[in-house]
Design an enzyme around this catalytic site. Structure first.
Site, PDB file in Angstrom:
ATOM      1  CE1 TYR A   6      -3.357   2.919   1.063  1.00 38.54           C
ATOM      2  CE2 TYR A   6      -1.784   3.335   2.826  1.00 38.54           C
ATOM      3  CZ  TYR A   6      -2.877   3.727   2.083  1.00 38.54           C
ATOM      4  OH  TYR A   6      -3.490   4.921   2.355  1.00 38.54           O
TER       5      TYR A   6
ATOM      6  CG  ASP B 195      -6.735  10.037   5.753  1.00 36.00           C
ATOM      7  OD1 ASP B 195      -6.376  10.889   6.573  1.00 36.00           O
ATOM      8  OD2 ASP B 195      -5.965   9.519   4.927  1.00 36.00           O
TER       9      ASP B 195
END
Lengths: 129, 129
Positions: free
Chosen positions: B15, B39
């Protein structure tokens, strides 16, 4: 209003201080009455101050030190990594550094605590190693 | 069966690698189709690969580096801290090191990602500072 980030950080410091030197009652008093803990993540969730007190009572009489490694706070929550060393034999310590997430209620009590760690993360040796 | 801890760690590394060098499509492909991201924690939750792709597309063309600082894995989940530096002007980088929790499904796709950070955590300076 969610707790300010500085207040979140102060409460995490206080938690680590009491885990190191306080009684199980003092640690449990930091939690809301219906709080939950999942330590480690994937294990059974303990709910309510009675069960939480019991969890901390297991370590209460052990000699141990705690140290905050890193902390991020937002939205009344903290994600942090800390080190905990527990004396398992004379001058021999078991040390690990879990990651935790704590959610605080608006009064500053811990609503939930979750800890990520695996048995492999544990190291055994003299203090400071 | 939840993903093994080593597989969880490998997926987090992948990732971060793709956040640094990949396209938004490549990053989005690491997520399950109904995945969610929050986020930072406290902001609106984005759901589904389309919205997730859009989130990463914002940074796609920026010059950036990522570096894993610390990771703990258990029960098919990872809690980790990483550093991300983004070039905001020539030779000037904005750097932060959020804490994240990722939950993986049994196929190794990310089901949810949550990131804890605050604007105050951002530092501006030359790379490596």
């Amino acid at each position: 209003m969610p707790l300010e980030n500085d207040a979140v950080a102060a409460r995490v410091h206080r938690y680590l201080e009491l885990v190191e030197t306080g009684t199980a009652d003092e640690v449990a008093a930091l939690f809301a009455s219906e709080a939950t803990i999942e330590d480690p993540v994937g294990s059974e969730v303990r709910a309510g101050r009675h069960d939480i007190r019991e969890f901390y009572a297991t370590f209460e009489s052990m000699t141990k030190t705690t140290r905050l490694i890193s902390l991020r706070a937002c939205a009344g929550q903290a994600a942090f990594q800390f080190e905990i060393s527990t004396e398992v034999a004379e001058a021999t310590f078991a040390t690990m550094s879990p990651m935790e997430v704590m959610v605080f209620d608006d009064d500053g009590l811990i609503e939930s605590m979750r800890a990520w760690w695996a048995p492999d993360d544990l190291t055994i040796g003299p203090a400071g190693d």
